[in-house]
Design an enzyme around this catalytic site. Structure first.
Site, PDB file in Angstrom:
ATOM      1  N   VAL A  11      -2.495  62.072 -42.040  1.00  0.00           N
ATOM      2  CA  VAL A  11      -3.814  62.636 -42.354  1.00  0.00           C
ATOM      3  C   VAL A  11      -4.346  62.116 -43.690  1.00  0.00           C
ATOM      4  CG1 VAL A  11      -4.968  64.797 -42.993  1.00  0.00           C
ATOM      5  CG2 VAL A  11      -3.606  64.667 -40.925  1.00  0.00           C
ATOM      6  N   ARG A 157      -6.664  63.281 -33.928  1.00  0.00           N
ATOM      7  CA  ARG A 157      -5.471  63.052 -33.110  1.00  0.00           C
ATOM      8  C   ARG A 157      -4.817  61.768 -33.558  1.00  0.00           C
ATOM      9  NH1 ARG A 157      -8.747  62.285 -27.840  1.00  0.00           N
ATOM     10  NH2 ARG A 157     -10.059  61.451 -29.477  1.00  0.00           N
ATOM     11  N   LYS A 210      -8.512  76.322 -37.325  1.00  0.00           N
ATOM     12  CA  LYS A 210      -7.540  75.240 -37.095  1.00  0.00           C
ATOM     13  C   LYS A 210      -6.412  75.712 -36.165  1.00  0.00           C
ATOM     14  CE  LYS A 210      -5.242  71.584 -37.244  1.00  0.00           C
ATOM     15  NZ  LYS A 210      -5.662  70.406 -36.510  1.00  0.00           N
ATOM     16  N   PHE A 255      -7.477  67.777 -21.748  1.00  0.00           N
ATOM     17  CA  PHE A 255      -6.218  68.489 -21.976  1.00  0.00           C
ATOM     18  C   PHE A 255      -5.749  69.251 -20.745  1.00  0.00           C
ATOM     19  CE2 PHE A 255      -4.712  67.853 -26.293  1.00  0.00           C
ATOM     20  CZ  PHE A 255      -5.687  66.952 -26.684  1.00  0.00           C
ATOM     21  N   HIS A 257      -3.956  67.276 -18.423  1.00  0.00           N
ATOM     22  CA  HIS A 257      -3.073  66.270 -17.824  1.00  0.00           C
ATOM     23  C   HIS A 257      -1.640  66.772 -17.885  1.00  0.00           C
ATOM     24  CE1 HIS A 257      -6.427  63.540 -17.701  1.00  0.00           C
ATOM     25  NE2 HIS A 257      -6.665  63.821 -18.970  1.00  0.00           N
ATOM     26  N   CYS A 266       2.195  68.673 -34.595  1.00  0.00           N
ATOM     27  CA  CYS A 266       1.268  69.795 -34.800  1.00  0.00           C
ATOM     28  C   CYS A 266       1.298  70.894 -33.762  1.00  0.00           C
ATOM     29  CB  CYS A 266      -0.124  69.249 -35.008  1.00  0.00           C
ATOM     30  SG  CYS A 266      -0.189  68.425 -36.606  1.00  0.00           S
ATOM     31  N   LYS A 326       3.336  60.556 -27.953  1.00  0.00           N
ATOM     32  CA  LYS A 326       2.141  60.163 -27.202  1.00  0.00           C
ATOM     33  C   LYS A 326       1.954  58.667 -27.418  1.00  0.00           C
ATOM     34  CE  LYS A 326      -1.897  60.975 -29.031  1.00  0.00           C
ATOM     35  NZ  LYS A 326      -3.089  61.571 -29.639  1.00  0.00           N
TER      36      LYS A 326
HETATM   37  P1  NAD Z   1       3.123  63.428 -43.125  1.00  0.00           P
HETATM   38  O1  NAD Z   1       4.474  64.012 -43.121  1.00  0.00           O
HETATM   39  O2  NAD Z   1       2.829  62.222 -42.303  1.00  0.00           O
HETATM   40  O3  NAD Z   1       2.685  63.083 -44.632  1.00  0.00           O
HETATM   41  C1  NAD Z   1       2.833  63.951 -45.699  1.00  0.00           C
HETATM   42  C2  NAD Z   1       2.919  63.103 -46.973  1.00  0.00           C
HETATM   43  O4  NAD Z   1       2.892  63.973 -48.111  1.00  0.00           O
HETATM   44  C3  NAD Z   1       4.221  62.300 -47.097  1.00  0.00           C
HETATM   45  O5  NAD Z   1       3.918  60.935 -47.276  1.00  0.00           O
HETATM   46  C4  NAD Z   1       4.921  62.901 -48.319  1.00  0.00           C
HETATM   47  O6  NAD Z   1       5.665  61.971 -49.071  1.00  0.00           O
HETATM   48  C5  NAD Z   1       3.736  63.414 -49.111  1.00  0.00           C
HETATM   49  N1  NAD Z   1       4.085  64.423 -50.117  1.00  0.00           N
HETATM   50  C6  NAD Z   1       4.948  65.469 -50.043  1.00  0.00           C
HETATM   51  N2  NAD Z   1       4.982  66.142 -51.214  1.00  0.00           N
HETATM   52  C7  NAD Z   1       4.112  65.522 -52.052  1.00  0.00           C
HETATM   53  C8  NAD Z   1       3.696  65.738 -53.384  1.00  0.00           C
HETATM   54  N3  NAD Z   1       4.174  66.757 -54.099  1.00  0.00           N
HETATM   55  N4  NAD Z   1       2.804  64.895 -53.931  1.00  0.00           N
HETATM   56  C9  NAD Z   1       2.311  63.865 -53.216  1.00  0.00           C
HETATM   57  N5  NAD Z   1       2.656  63.602 -51.947  1.00  0.00           N
HETATM   58  C10 NAD Z   1       3.541  64.416 -51.368  1.00  0.00           C
HETATM   59  O7  NAD Z   1       2.141  64.626 -42.712  1.00  0.00           O
HETATM   60  P2  NAD Z   1       0.804  64.544 -41.835  1.00  0.00           P
HETATM   61  O8  NAD Z   1       1.141  64.358 -40.403  1.00  0.00           O
HETATM   62  O9  NAD Z   1      -0.154  63.628 -42.489  1.00  0.00           O
HETATM   63  O10 NAD Z   1       0.276  66.050 -41.990  1.00  0.00           O
HETATM   64  C11 NAD Z   1      -0.233  66.515 -43.207  1.00  0.00           C
HETATM   65  C12 NAD Z   1      -0.901  67.856 -42.943  1.00  0.00           C
HETATM   66  O11 NAD Z   1      -2.044  67.663 -42.091  1.00  0.00           O
HETATM   67  C13 NAD Z   1      -0.038  68.878 -42.229  1.00  0.00           C
HETATM   68  O12 NAD Z   1      -0.336  70.171 -42.707  1.00  0.00           O
HETATM   69  C14 NAD Z   1      -0.463  68.753 -40.778  1.00  0.00           C
HETATM   70  O13 NAD Z   1      -0.269  69.940 -40.037  1.00  0.00           O
HETATM   71  C15 NAD Z   1      -1.939  68.478 -40.919  1.00  0.00           C
HETATM   72  N6  NAD Z   1      -2.530  67.731 -39.800  1.00  0.00           N
HETATM   73  C16 NAD Z   1      -1.862  66.663 -39.263  1.00  0.00           C
HETATM   74  C17 NAD Z   1      -2.440  65.922 -38.217  1.00  0.00           C
HETATM   75  C18 NAD Z   1      -1.729  64.751 -37.609  1.00  0.00           C
HETATM   76  O14 NAD Z   1      -2.224  64.228 -36.619  1.00  0.00           O
HETATM   77  N7  NAD Z   1      -0.615  64.295 -38.121  1.00  0.00           N
HETATM   78  C19 NAD Z   1      -3.724  66.272 -37.764  1.00  0.00           C
HETATM   79  C20 NAD Z   1      -4.380  67.364 -38.357  1.00  0.00           C
HETATM   80  C21 NAD Z   1      -3.776  68.079 -39.378  1.00  0.00           C
HETATM   81  C1  UGA Z   2      -3.394  67.394 -31.863  1.00  0.00           C
HETATM   82  C2  UGA Z   2      -4.856  67.825 -31.658  1.00  0.00           C
HETATM   83  O1  UGA Z   2      -5.364  67.207 -30.471  1.00  0.00           O
HETATM   84  C3  UGA Z   2      -5.718  67.417 -32.855  1.00  0.00           C
HETATM   85  O2  UGA Z   2      -7.041  67.919 -32.685  1.00  0.00           O
HETATM   86  C4  UGA Z   2      -5.112  68.024 -34.124  1.00  0.00           C
HETATM   87  O3  UGA Z   2      -5.821  67.620 -35.271  1.00  0.00           O
HETATM   88  C5  UGA Z   2      -3.666  67.572 -34.264  1.00  0.00           C
HETATM   89  O4  UGA Z   2      -2.922  67.964 -33.081  1.00  0.00           O
HETATM   90  C6  UGA Z   2      -3.008  68.227 -35.430  1.00  0.00           C
HETATM   91  O5  UGA Z   2      -3.336  69.330 -35.796  1.00  0.00           O
HETATM   92  O6  UGA Z   2      -2.145  67.557 -35.950  1.00  0.00           O
HETATM   93  P1  UGA Z   2      -2.044  65.104 -31.687  1.00  0.00           P
HETATM   94  O7  UGA Z   2      -0.857  65.983 -31.821  1.00  0.00           O
HETATM   95  O8  UGA Z   2      -2.154  63.898 -32.537  1.00  0.00           O
HETATM   96  O9  UGA Z   2      -3.380  65.970 -31.944  1.00  0.00           O
HETATM   97  O10 UGA Z   2      -2.149  64.573 -30.192  1.00  0.00           O
HETATM   98  P2  UGA Z   2      -2.742  65.134 -28.818  1.00  0.00           P
HETATM   99  O11 UGA Z   2      -3.512  64.056 -28.198  1.00  0.00           O
HETATM  100  O12 UGA Z   2      -3.409  66.435 -28.982  1.00  0.00           O
HETATM  101  O13 UGA Z   2      -1.401  65.351 -27.972  1.00  0.00           O
HETATM  102  C7  UGA Z   2      -0.447  66.321 -28.336  1.00  0.00           C
HETATM  103  C8  UGA Z   2       0.606  66.437 -27.242  1.00  0.00           C
HETATM  104  O14 UGA Z   2       0.053  67.010 -26.063  1.00  0.00           O
HETATM  105  C9  UGA Z   2       1.200  65.082 -26.824  1.00  0.00           C
HETATM  106  O15 UGA Z   2       2.587  65.231 -26.637  1.00  0.00           O
HETATM  107  C10 UGA Z   2       0.507  64.787 -25.517  1.00  0.00           C
HETATM  108  O16 UGA Z   2       1.270  63.980 -24.650  1.00  0.00           O
HETATM  109  C11 UGA Z   2       0.339  66.182 -24.940  1.00  0.00           C
HETATM  110  N1  UGA Z   2      -0.780  66.290 -23.978  1.00  0.00           N
HETATM  111  C12 UGA Z   2      -2.064  66.179 -24.411  1.00  0.00           C
HETATM  112  C13 UGA Z   2      -0.507  66.506 -22.640  1.00  0.00           C
HETATM  113  O17 UGA Z   2       0.671  66.599 -22.226  1.00  0.00           O
HETATM  114  N2  UGA Z   2      -1.555  66.638 -21.774  1.00  0.00           N
HETATM  115  C14 UGA Z   2      -2.849  66.559 -22.176  1.00  0.00           C
HETATM  116  O18 UGA Z   2      -3.766  66.700 -21.318  1.00  0.00           O
HETATM  117  C15 UGA Z   2      -3.111  66.320 -23.531  1.00  0.00           C
END
Ligand code: NAD
Ligand code: UGA
Length: 439
Positions: A11, A157, A210, A255, A257, A266, A326
């Site tokens: 993110v 996503r 969220k 969603f 499938h 997440c 995915k």
């Molecule tokens: P991630 O694990 O990929 O990245 C987190 C990063 O934060 C790491 O690189 C880590 O080294 C760094 N970090 C930890 N402590 C730190 C500090 N004190 N100072 C600076 N950096 C530090 O996590 P992510 O998947 O990017 O998720 C981040 C947040 O966003 C989570 O709360 C998650 O739920 C939310 N989110 C994720 C997604 C997604 O698709 N991955 C989508 C929407 C929301």
């Molecule tokens: C999901 C949400 O779609 C994002 O909106 C959100 O920001 C994110 O979580 C988050 O909070 O991190 P993501 O986890 O990246 O995104 O991927 P998705 O495409 O949502 O798929 C999640 C899981 O559901 C995968 O394992 C995928 O295979 C499964 N899935 C999705 C299904 O089995 N069927 C579907 O129809 C859709």
């Protein structure tokens, strides 16, 4: 306006790169020195389509830079995004230590008016807590700086992160002052001008939106997955069921499938977190809890389906295609492969595994099963001499496999297609004992 982004994971990095592409000056920071070193040397630490191009362009124009110095980011930025991880703890609650560490540092180094943006997914009440922590630190330092907190949850996503960030369905902003609302409109000016809906609300509502969104999507997938197994028993076709359901505008086709169980960093984490929050407020979120249980059980049902169909997997070689949670990501967090592979091995199978991006992570995560897993360089090598092929994730390259070739090089010719990629493919029955999901 200068933007700081703390945390350069999926993110944080996408946020930083995309905001710099909106023309803003962005400095990204991470505690992981190797990650920052890589980013300073043109190496992107995650696989995310389109990210490298935008990174190259904005580094070239000097709108995007990287540091491991948190003090520098805080002092030099007007708007500071917190995008660190908030993973699940054993009891399902969110691990907030990374987030709290950053908040403490902001209180320690703040040197003027700033907007602090909560981008991480955090328990309801966090934005208010952030305000308290920073105010206390400012008081202890005996200085007098103003600041605002904004809750700005992210809905991108993985695999589609750049598109989702730059074409969001909505921007949700929990704000407490007009000043911070206007600054956020300025940050997202490009989106605002493009008529993307902005939802301004209070902190708690933004934080709840969220969790509510992720939990609802997880329930939807859990529902269709359970139904797929019933379809198999009653002679119905889950794909037709989902398509026809989705034609009802109130339901929508997205969603719906069926698959081997949802994974990722997440849905599993956020469903557990909202149930935990409910528990703390004495509200039982039984539908979300049932979805969590159902999703775990569903992965076991996939293993049982393979075993029951083949009679036994003892001494058999199973090719597993798709190890990430995915397609189009290298993220293996909570991927179905991590549950399904060990269960097959415990039942006596040997595994040949292939995935375009997931091998490195799974090799590490399943290291204790290394004697029983061979990692392969493509789907054909995995299929060679295997008794069954199992498609777990719908990577595009698995959609057009040469069936005749696989038929020749594999044994027994079972094909378990848990993403229904070969639904209605005329060739499939010619070359395989084909088992889709919910068909
Ligand atoms: P991630 O694990 O990929 O990245 C987190 C990063 O934060 C790491 O690189 C880590 O080294 C760094 N970090 C930890 N402590 C730190 C500090 N004190 N100072 C600076 N950096 C530090 O996590 P992510 O998947 O990017 O998720 C981040 C947040 O966003 C989570 O709360 C998650 O739920 C939310 N989110 C994720 C997604 C997604 O698709 N991955 C989508 C929407 C929301
Ligand atoms: C999901 C949400 O779609 C994002 O909106 C959100 O920001 C994110 O979580 C988050 O909070 O991190 P993501 O986890 O990246 O995104 O991927 P998705 O495409 O949502 O798929 C999640 C899981 O559901 C995968 O394992 C995928 O295979 C499964 N899935 C999705 C299904 O089995 N069927 C579907 O129809 C859709």
């Amino acid at each position: 306006m200068r933007i700081g982004v703390i945390g350069t994971g999926y993110v944080g990095l996408v946020t930083g790169v995309a905001l710099s592409d909106f023309g803003l000056n962005v400095i990204c920071m991470d505690i992981d020195k190797k990650r920052i070193n890589d980013l300073n040397n043109g190496i992107i630490p995650i696989y995310e389509p389109g990210l490298k191009d935008l990174y190259d362009k904005n580094v070239y124009y000097k709108r995007l830079s990287f540091t491991d110095n948190i003090q520098k980011v805080i002092e030099e930025s007007d708007v500071i995004y917190i995008a660190v991880g908030t993973p699940s703890k054993k009891d399902g609650s969110s691990e907030m230590k990374y987030f709290v560490n950053v908040t403490n540092d902001i209180g320690k180094y703040i040197n003027g008016y700033k907007v602090i943006v909560d981008k991480s997914t955090v328990p309801i009440g966090t934005a208010r807590e952030v305000k308290k922590i920073i105010s206390n630190k400012i008081k202890i330092r005996d200085v007098n700086y103003n600041f605002d907190v904004v809750s700005n949850p992210e809905f991108l996503r993985e695999g589609k992160a750049i598109y989702d960030f730059t074409h969001p369905n909505r921007i949700v902003l929990g704000v407490e002052s007009e000043k911070s609302a206007n600054i956020m409109k300025e940050v997202y000016r490009v989106l605002y001008l493009n008529k993307i809906p902005f939802v301004f609300t209070n902190f708690e509502t933004a934080e709840m939106i969220k969790y509510a969104s992720n939990a609802f999507l997880a329930v939807k997938i859990g529902f269709i997955n359970e139904l797929s197994l019933l379809c198999e028993k009653v002679g119905a076709d889950i794909i037709k069921v989902a398509i026809a359901m989705g034609m009802d505008g109130r339901i929508s086709p997205k969603f719906l499938h069926a698959g081997p169980g949802y994974g990722g960093s997440c849905f599993p984490k956020d469903t557990k977190a909202i149930v935990d929050i409910g528990r703390k407020y004495n509200e039982n979120l039984s539908i979300v809890q049932a979805t969590i249980d159902s999703n775990e059980n569903h992965k076991n049902r996939m293993v049982q389906k393979i075993i029951k169909t083949m009679g036994s997997v003892e001494g058999k070689t199973i090719a597993i295609l798709g190890l990430t949670f995915k397609p189009e990501t290298d993220d293996i967090r909570e991927a179905p492969s991590l549950k399904i592979i060990p269960k097959l091995i415990e039942n006596g199978a040997r595994i040949k595994a292939f995935c375009p991006e997931g091998i490195k992570g799974v090799k590490q995560e399943l290291s204790k099963y290394k004697e029983s897993i061979t990692y392969c360089s493509d789907e054909y090598q995995a299929a060679k001499d295997s008794h069954a092929i199992v498609i777990l994730i719908e990577w595009n390259q698995f959609r057009g496999m040469d069936m005749q070739r696989i038929n020749k090089i594999s044994r027994d010719n079972y094909l378990f297609d848990f993403r229904n990629l070969y639904y209605r493919d005329n060739n499939v029955d010619k070359y395989f004992k084909y088992y889709g999901l919910g068909l």
